[in-house]
Design a protein around this motif. Sequence first.
Motif, PDB file in Angstrom:
ATOM      1  N   VAL A 226       0.839  -1.200   0.000  1.00 58.37           N
ATOM      2  CA  VAL A 226       0.000   0.000   0.000  1.00 58.37           C
ATOM      3  C   VAL A 226       0.877   1.254   0.000  1.00 58.37           C
ATOM      4  CG1 VAL A 226      -1.789   1.282   1.229  1.00 58.37           C
ATOM      5  CG2 VAL A 226      -1.885  -1.215   1.159  1.00 58.37           C
ATOM      6  N   ALA A 227       1.980   1.218   0.733  1.00 53.85           N
ATOM      7  CA  ALA A 227       2.902   2.367   0.745  1.00 53.85           C
ATOM      8  C   ALA A 227       3.425   2.643  -0.659  1.00 53.85           C
ATOM      9  CB  ALA A 227       4.060   2.100   1.702  1.00 53.85           C
ATOM     10  N   PHE A 228       3.725   1.593  -1.410  1.00 57.85           N
ATOM     11  CA  PHE A 228       4.197   1.790  -2.780  1.00 57.85           C
ATOM     12  C   PHE A 228       3.116   2.428  -3.639  1.00 57.85           C
ATOM     13  CE2 PHE A 228       4.508   0.327  -7.178  1.00 57.85           C
ATOM     14  CZ  PHE A 228       5.756   0.833  -7.518  1.00 57.85           C
ATOM     15  N   GLU A 229       1.876   1.947  -3.516  1.00 57.40           N
ATOM     16  CA  GLU A 229       0.784   2.519  -4.309  1.00 57.40           C
ATOM     17  C   GLU A 229       0.543   3.980  -3.921  1.00 57.40           C
ATOM     18  OE1 GLU A 229      -0.503   1.161  -6.852  1.00 57.40           O
ATOM     19  OE2 GLU A 229       0.300  -0.873  -6.607  1.00 57.40           O
ATOM     20  N   ALA A 230       0.686   4.311  -2.643  1.00 57.45           N
ATOM     21  CA  ALA A 230       0.547   5.707  -2.220  1.00 57.45           C
ATOM     22  C   ALA A 230       1.647   6.555  -2.840  1.00 57.45           C
ATOM     23  CB  ALA A 230       0.592   5.798  -0.697  1.00 57.45           C
ATOM     24  N   GLY A 231       2.845   5.983  -2.930  1.00 56.73           N
ATOM     25  CA  GLY A 231       3.943   6.687  -3.579  1.00 56.73           C
ATOM     26  C   GLY A 231       3.692   6.923  -5.055  1.00 56.73           C
ATOM     27  N   PRO A 249      -7.401   0.819   5.683  1.00 59.13           N
ATOM     28  CA  PRO A 249      -8.636   0.030   5.576  1.00 59.13           C
ATOM     29  C   PRO A 249      -8.335  -1.369   5.051  1.00 59.13           C
ATOM     30  CG  PRO A 249      -8.448   1.505   3.712  1.00 59.13           C
ATOM     31  CD  PRO A 249      -7.307   1.839   4.626  1.00 59.13           C
ATOM     32  N   PRO A 250      -9.298  -2.288   5.115  1.00 66.74           N
ATOM     33  CA  PRO A 250      -9.104  -3.615   4.526  1.00 66.74           C
ATOM     34  C   PRO A 250      -8.761  -3.510   3.042  1.00 66.74           C
ATOM     35  CG  PRO A 250     -11.078  -3.563   5.889  1.00 66.74           C
ATOM     36  CD  PRO A 250     -10.611  -2.159   5.773  1.00 66.74           C
ATOM     37  N   VAL A 251      -8.048  -4.503   2.537  1.00 66.26           N
ATOM     38  CA  VAL A 251      -7.579  -4.482   1.153  1.00 66.26           C
ATOM     39  C   VAL A 251      -8.734  -4.309   0.174  1.00 66.26           C
ATOM     40  CG1 VAL A 251      -6.455  -5.847  -0.653  1.00 66.26           C
ATOM     41  CG2 VAL A 251      -5.506  -5.829   1.657  1.00 66.26           C
ATOM     42  N   GLU A 252      -9.867  -4.941   0.454  1.00 67.42           N
ATOM     43  CA  GLU A 252     -10.993  -4.874  -0.478  1.00 67.42           C
ATOM     44  C   GLU A 252     -11.597  -3.469  -0.572  1.00 67.42           C
ATOM     45  OE1 GLU A 252     -12.497  -6.760   3.417  1.00 67.42           O
ATOM     46  OE2 GLU A 252     -10.733  -6.947   2.089  1.00 67.42           O
ATOM     47  N   GLN A 253     -11.262  -2.580   0.355  1.00 67.73           N
ATOM     48  CA  GLN A 253     -11.758  -1.204   0.298  1.00 67.73           C
ATOM     49  C   GLN A 253     -10.771  -0.231  -0.352  1.00 67.73           C
ATOM     50  OE1 GLN A 253     -13.086   0.096   4.202  1.00 67.73           O
ATOM     51  NE2 GLN A 253     -14.133  -1.854   4.601  1.00 67.73           N
ATOM     52  N   LEU A 254      -9.591  -0.724  -0.720  1.00 68.47           N
ATOM     53  CA  LEU A 254      -8.555   0.171  -1.220  1.00 68.47           C
ATOM     54  C   LEU A 254      -8.877   0.735  -2.604  1.00 68.47           C
ATOM     55  CD1 LEU A 254      -5.352  -1.708  -0.039  1.00 68.47           C
ATOM     56  CD2 LEU A 254      -6.283   0.415   0.885  1.00 68.47           C
ATOM     57  N   ASP A 255      -9.543  -0.052  -3.460  1.00 72.01           N
ATOM     58  CA  ASP A 255      -9.867   0.444  -4.802  1.00 72.01           C
ATOM     59  C   ASP A 255     -10.708   1.707  -4.719  1.00 72.01           C
ATOM     60  OD1 ASP A 255      -8.520  -1.737  -5.711  1.00 72.01           O
ATOM     61  OD2 ASP A 255     -10.237  -2.760  -6.571  1.00 72.01           O
ATOM     62  N   ALA A 256     -11.686   1.700  -3.831  1.00 72.17           N
ATOM     63  CA  ALA A 256     -12.544   2.876  -3.678  1.00 72.17           C
ATOM     64  C   ALA A 256     -11.755   4.041  -3.102  1.00 72.17           C
ATOM     65  CB  ALA A 256     -13.734   2.545  -2.783  1.00 72.17           C
ATOM     66  N   MET A 257     -10.864   3.771  -2.156  1.00 74.30           N
ATOM     67  CA  MET A 257     -10.099   4.839  -1.535  1.00 74.30           C
ATOM     68  C   MET A 257      -9.127   5.476  -2.518  1.00 74.30           C
ATOM     69  SD  MET A 257      -7.850   4.740   1.989  1.00 74.30           S
ATOM     70  CE  MET A 257      -6.300   4.185   1.274  1.00 74.30           C
ATOM     71  N   PHE A 258      -8.483   4.664  -3.346  1.00 80.14           N
ATOM     72  CA  PHE A 258      -7.508   5.177  -4.311  1.00 80.14           C
ATOM     73  C   PHE A 258      -8.174   5.699  -5.586  1.00 80.14           C
ATOM     74  CE2 PHE A 258      -4.424   3.114  -1.657  1.00 80.14           C
ATOM     75  CZ  PHE A 258      -3.211   3.714  -1.946  1.00 80.14           C
ATOM     76  N   GLY A 259      -9.397   5.260  -5.847  1.00 82.18           N
ATOM     77  CA  GLY A 259     -10.053   5.663  -7.079  1.00 82.18           C
ATOM     78  C   GLY A 259      -9.489   4.979  -8.308  1.00 82.18           C
ATOM     79  N   ARG A 260      -8.808   3.879  -8.112  1.00 80.29           N
ATOM     80  CA  ARG A 260      -8.266   3.069  -9.203  1.00 80.29           C
ATOM     81  C   ARG A 260      -8.057   1.653  -8.665  1.00 80.29           C
ATOM     82  NH1 ARG A 260      -2.605   2.404  -8.793  1.00 80.29           N
ATOM     83  NH2 ARG A 260      -1.612   3.813  -7.279  1.00 80.29           N
ATOM     84  N   PRO A 261      -7.960   0.653  -9.540  1.00 78.73           N
ATOM     85  CA  PRO A 261      -7.828  -0.733  -9.065  1.00 78.73           C
ATOM     86  C   PRO A 261      -6.418  -1.027  -8.552  1.00 78.73           C
ATOM     87  CG  PRO A 261      -7.833  -0.664 -11.464  1.00 78.73           C
ATOM     88  CD  PRO A 261      -8.119   0.732 -10.998  1.00 78.73           C
ATOM     89  N   VAL A 262      -6.289  -1.084  -7.242  1.00 76.26           N
ATOM     90  CA  VAL A 262      -4.985  -1.391  -6.657  1.00 76.26           C
ATOM     91  C   VAL A 262      -4.973  -2.720  -5.917  1.00 76.26           C
ATOM     92  CG1 VAL A 262      -4.374   1.053  -6.419  1.00 76.26           C
ATOM     93  CG2 VAL A 262      -5.480  -0.122  -4.505  1.00 76.26           C
ATOM     94  N   SER A 263      -6.141  -3.234  -5.520  1.00 74.91           N
ATOM     95  CA  SER A 263      -6.176  -4.425  -4.674  1.00 74.91           C
ATOM     96  C   SER A 263      -5.583  -5.634  -5.389  1.00 74.91           C
ATOM     97  CB  SER A 263      -7.606  -4.723  -4.214  1.00 74.91           C
ATOM     98  OG  SER A 263      -8.464  -4.927  -5.315  1.00 74.91           O
ATOM     99  N   ARG A 264      -5.843  -5.755  -6.677  1.00 73.50           N
ATOM    100  CA  ARG A 264      -5.286  -6.888  -7.414  1.00 73.50           C
ATOM    101  C   ARG A 264      -3.786  -6.738  -7.623  1.00 73.50           C
ATOM    102  NH1 ARG A 264      -9.028 -10.056 -11.695  1.00 73.50           N
ATOM    103  NH2 ARG A 264     -10.448 -10.885 -10.122  1.00 73.50           N
TER     104      ARG A 264
END
Length: 338
Positions: A226-231, A249-264
């Motif tokens: 997640v730190a890498f994706e934030a970077g 947040p849980p991994v399954e909520q990260l796509d919504a938080m980032f506004g792009r598909p990051v969980s996969r």
Amino acid sequence: MIHIPAISVIMSVFNNAAHLDAAIGSICAQTFADFEFLIVNDGSTDGSGAIIDAWASRDSRIRPLHQDNHGFIYSLNRMIAEARAPWLARMDGDDISYPDRFATQMAWLSDNPGYAIVGTQIDLIDDAGRPAGVANRVPHTPAEFEAVREHGPLVMHNSVLMRRDVIQAIGGYRAAFRHAEDYDLWLRAMEQMPLANLPDTLVAYRQGPSQVSYRHVVEQRINAAVAFEAGEERRAGRPDPTQGLTQLPPVEQLDAMFGRPVSRRIAKRVVPDLLYSSEFLTGAHFPMLLDYIAQVGASAETRRTVLRLLKMRQFARAGQLAKALAAARPSAPQEQAA
């Protein structure tokens, strides 16, 4: 006048009594002596506090800071706030700094201004102080840092000398990235100034079952991803969605938080490292494995994971995994290595 030292050494201690004398002694014996030594006793219950106080009574450079248990990140940020020197040196309560560590790092920085962080190579030792394998080599050049930026290691945390003003300007260690707080810090620091590692081996890192990399491997791998994706968000000029969080947040909520598909992307990065982790295979993140197989396909290693689950008597999960593998395509060699 109050003397301002060149280095503030920061060490957080929680129940390190078995190795604390050696760790503190290795700092006090440095050939570069112009430092203050801040040691937080983070609510230890094993006599670590008494060891720290005994050393402080013999060496006026040591400043003991006793507190209730607040955790590693809180303790580091407290010491950064209380430090007086322009440079911060990290040290752990069970490691060993070789006598010329600070002298070598400070001499290099004198010849190479403009760096925010300089680390060193490390030796690995076991609980008894014996050699324990070969450590990963950390990068030297900017191109090497960029090449390993996603997967690391970038810098060995217990070996670093850091510019205090830069660390404070970027907000110090972030609580949301527990167990990957150093990697998150390196990524943010790289955006401000270059990082460096010396070729010299100047620290001995003690390995064992008590280490974070053993006890919290799942959280560490996920939080680092997640730190890498934030970077990546910051590098693209977008706001960092993790800024200000104290917990991810849980991994399954990260796509919504980032506004792009990051969980996969995160699953593809972390799952191969966790196939032998009982915590991962039996815990709440098991669905990441099924999602990973749907992305990448079935490999010999993921098939062997079925047998590991059976040996753990995780029969329902072994069945779920076998079903996912049966429905998946074979994975390509490059995907297996990703």
